[in-house]
Design an enzyme around this catalytic site. Structure first.
Site, short mmCIF file in Angstrom:
data_model
loop_
_atom_site.label_atom_id
_atom_site.label_comp_id
_atom_site.label_asym_id
_atom_site.label_seq_id
_atom_site.Cartn_x
_atom_site.Cartn_y
_atom_site.Cartn_z
N LYS A 127 111.68 22.07 -62.96
CA LYS A 127 113.14 21.99 -63.09
C LYS A 127 113.71 20.87 -62.21
O LYS A 127 114.54 20.09 -62.67
CB LYS A 127 113.80 23.32 -62.68
CG LYS A 127 113.40 24.50 -63.55
CD LYS A 127 114.22 25.74 -63.22
CE LYS A 127 113.95 26.31 -61.83
NZ LYS A 127 112.63 26.96 -61.66
N ARG A 173 119.83 33.53 -60.79
CA ARG A 173 118.51 34.13 -60.76
C ARG A 173 118.57 35.65 -60.94
O ARG A 173 117.52 36.30 -60.97
CB ARG A 173 117.84 33.83 -59.42
CG ARG A 173 116.80 32.72 -59.48
CD ARG A 173 116.28 32.55 -58.07
NE ARG A 173 115.01 31.93 -57.95
CZ ARG A 173 114.81 30.65 -57.60
NH1 ARG A 173 115.82 29.84 -57.47
NH2 ARG A 173 113.59 30.20 -57.40
N ARG A 196 101.22 21.43 -55.41
CA ARG A 196 102.44 20.91 -54.79
C ARG A 196 102.47 21.26 -53.30
O ARG A 196 102.93 20.48 -52.48
CB ARG A 196 103.67 21.50 -55.49
CG ARG A 196 104.98 20.95 -54.99
CD ARG A 196 106.16 21.38 -55.84
NE ARG A 196 106.62 22.72 -55.52
CZ ARG A 196 107.61 23.35 -56.17
NH1 ARG A 196 108.20 22.77 -57.20
NH2 ARG A 196 107.99 24.56 -55.81
N ARG A 212 106.36 23.09 -48.19
CA ARG A 212 107.09 24.35 -48.39
C ARG A 212 106.21 25.54 -48.06
O ARG A 212 105.14 25.71 -48.63
CB ARG A 212 107.59 24.46 -49.83
CG ARG A 212 108.81 23.63 -50.10
CD ARG A 212 109.25 23.72 -51.52
NE ARG A 212 109.50 25.09 -51.99
CZ ARG A 212 110.11 25.37 -53.13
NH1 ARG A 212 110.52 24.39 -53.92
NH2 ARG A 212 110.30 26.61 -53.50
N ARG A 226 106.84 35.34 -55.70
CA ARG A 226 107.94 34.60 -56.35
C ARG A 226 107.93 34.88 -57.86
O ARG A 226 108.99 35.02 -58.47
CB ARG A 226 107.82 33.11 -56.05
CG ARG A 226 108.25 32.78 -54.63
CD ARG A 226 107.74 31.45 -54.16
NE ARG A 226 108.35 30.33 -54.88
CZ ARG A 226 107.85 29.10 -54.87
NH1 ARG A 226 106.74 28.83 -54.20
NH2 ARG A 226 108.46 28.13 -55.52
P1 AMP Z 1 113.41 27.22 -55.53
O1 AMP Z 1 113.47 25.96 -54.75
O2 AMP Z 1 114.40 27.25 -56.66
O3 AMP Z 1 112.03 27.58 -55.96
O4 AMP Z 1 113.91 28.37 -54.54
C1 AMP Z 1 113.19 28.69 -53.39
C2 AMP Z 1 113.65 29.99 -52.78
O5 AMP Z 1 115.04 29.92 -52.44
C3 AMP Z 1 113.55 31.20 -53.67
O6 AMP Z 1 112.24 31.75 -53.69
C4 AMP Z 1 114.56 32.13 -53.01
O7 AMP Z 1 114.07 32.68 -51.83
C5 AMP Z 1 115.68 31.17 -52.63
N1 AMP Z 1 116.64 31.01 -53.75
C6 AMP Z 1 116.91 29.89 -54.45
N2 AMP Z 1 117.86 30.11 -55.40
C7 AMP Z 1 118.16 31.42 -55.30
C8 AMP Z 1 119.02 32.27 -56.03
N3 AMP Z 1 119.78 31.80 -57.04
N4 AMP Z 1 119.10 33.57 -55.67
C9 AMP Z 1 118.37 34.04 -54.64
N5 AMP Z 1 117.51 33.31 -53.94
C10 AMP Z 1 117.39 32.01 -54.25
#
Ligand code: AMP
Length: 372
Positions: free
Chosen positions: A196, A271, A310, A316, A328
């Site tokens: 994404k 989410r 990654r 990360r 996740r």
């Molecule tokens: P991402 O970079 O989108 O994979 O997000 C990494 C982490 O950020 C996720 O595993 C959650 O812990 C937190 N996070 C990101 N977006 C959200 C969301 N919309 N709702 C809740 N937690 C989020």
């Protein structure tokens, strides 16, 4: 709650169900307080607009009463017409009765004038008028209105019985006329590691949109040791979702920062279902909407490999440990994946095969973006 389109016009949510129920309750209370003990009133609803209001009103009234209707014509399109005609009259013997008119909305007062004309020679004991809405700025008559639910500004409204050229009556809320949404707002959707972020970077340039990645905003806050960052850190590091309230407030702030933009690519948000509902409501208040959810579809087995790879360079904490990655996916499958249905129901979901080169996937995405 979102923007709706009726014929050629757009309407945004204005008065919600709960408030409508409160207004009806309050009106009933006032009407009851003024009725003599044991009096059985005759409520007369003014069709068509009053039918939902009248139904809710008499149910709330609960004591003995009668209900009848008259049908008048006054609106054509969104402009009020000065001449009002009585189409279906009243047959009951009204002499000595307490008659209470139930109107959905009084604006210029032309309809109200006609009502007073109709009932003038009916020998009623008392004639009272209860209206759900009143537009003080355009009311031109010197006629009494006994009970007013809510005074509103002179903007065209629909819903809860009121229509625009026949449509909108069946909505449970009141909507207000708004200008056509200007933004292109897209939810870029898919499980962790689907690409994404990479695709959003390309698409934001091509379509001149603002890319909001909630994950990136959280990581930025963690790096800068802000209060929000400290709060989010524990959830993120374990691969859990950050609580909705925190995430929704943060997202709103990010949107506000760029409210004059062409639109947004939402990446990693919503989410959960409550995030999706909050996003709809928030955008609708601004006269905007989600044009579509565009989802990248890739088998989970491929994604775990991608994320571990990654993790070698991304730094990360949630990309390096298989257990955290699995968590996740568990969060995604139990809380996020259902959003496909949420947008599908609204005819707003576009699934795309996310396996392939960055360029191929980008072409597929662009094909959908072009249509939204
Ligand atoms: P991402 O970079 O989108 O994979 O997000 C990494 C982490 O950020 C996720 O595993 C959650 O812990 C937190 N996070 C990101 N977006 C959200 C969301 N919309 N709702 C809740 N937690 C989020």
């Amino acid at each position: 709650m979102r923007i709706i389109k009726l014929h050629d016009l757009y309407f945004k949510p204005f008065i919600l169900k709960e408030e409508l129920a409160q207004i009806v309750k309050m009106l009933v209370k006032q009407v009851k307080a003024d009725l003599p003990e044991g009096e059985v009133p005759l409520f007369v609803g003014i069709l068509n607009g009053c039918f939902l209001f009248a139904a809710d009103f008499i149910r709330e009234f609960d004591d003995n009463c009668e209900i009848s209707f008259v049908k008048l014509a006054s609106y054509e399109g969104i402009k009020s017409k000065a001449n009002v005609k009585q189409l279906v009259g009243i047959n009951e013997d009204l002499s000595g009765r307490t008659v209470i008119i139930l109107e959905d909305i009084i604006d210029t007062g032309a309809t109200l004038q006609e009502i007073y004309n109709i009932f003038r020679d009916k020998d009623v004991k008392e004639l009272k008028v209860a209206t759900l809405f009143f537009k003080p700025d355009v009311f031109k008559k010197e006629l009494p209105i006994d009970y007013i639910g809510k005074s509103i500004e002179d903007k065209f409204i629909v819903g809860y019985g009121l229509d625009y050229n026949g449509l909108g009556r069946n909505k449970s809320e009141i909507y207000q006329l708004t200008i056509k949404p200007k933004m292109k707002n897209i939810v870029l959707f898919g499980p962790p590691g689907v690409g994404k972020g990479t695709q959003a970077d390309l698409l934001k340039e091509k379509y001149n949109l603002i890319h909001i990645s909630t994950g990136d905003v959280f990581r930025y806050n963690i790096k800068n040791k802000t209060e929000l960052g400290l709060l989010a850190k524990t959830y993120m590091n374990d691969g859990n979702l950050v609580p909705d309230e925190v995430t929704i407030n943060m997202l709103k702030k990010e949107v506000e920062k760029n409210i004059d933009s062409n639109g947004f690519i939402f990446d990693g948000f919503p989410r959960t279902e409550s995030q999706a509902i909050a996003l709809d409501t928030f955008l609708a208040e601004k006269g905007e909407k989600i044009n579509g959810m565009v989802a990248l579809e890739v088998p989970e087995s491929l994604l775990i490999e991608r994320l571990l790879e990654r993790g070698l360079t991304s730094g990360r904490a949630d990309d390096t440990d298989v257990k955290k990655i699995r968590n996740r996916f568990n969060e995604y499958n139990t809380k996020t994946a259902i959003l496909k249905g949420f947008y599908q129901e609204k005819g707003n979901y576009y699934g795309i095969d996310g396996v392939g080169s960055i360029k191929d996937v980008n072409n597929s995405l662009s094909e959908v973006f072009d249509t939204l």
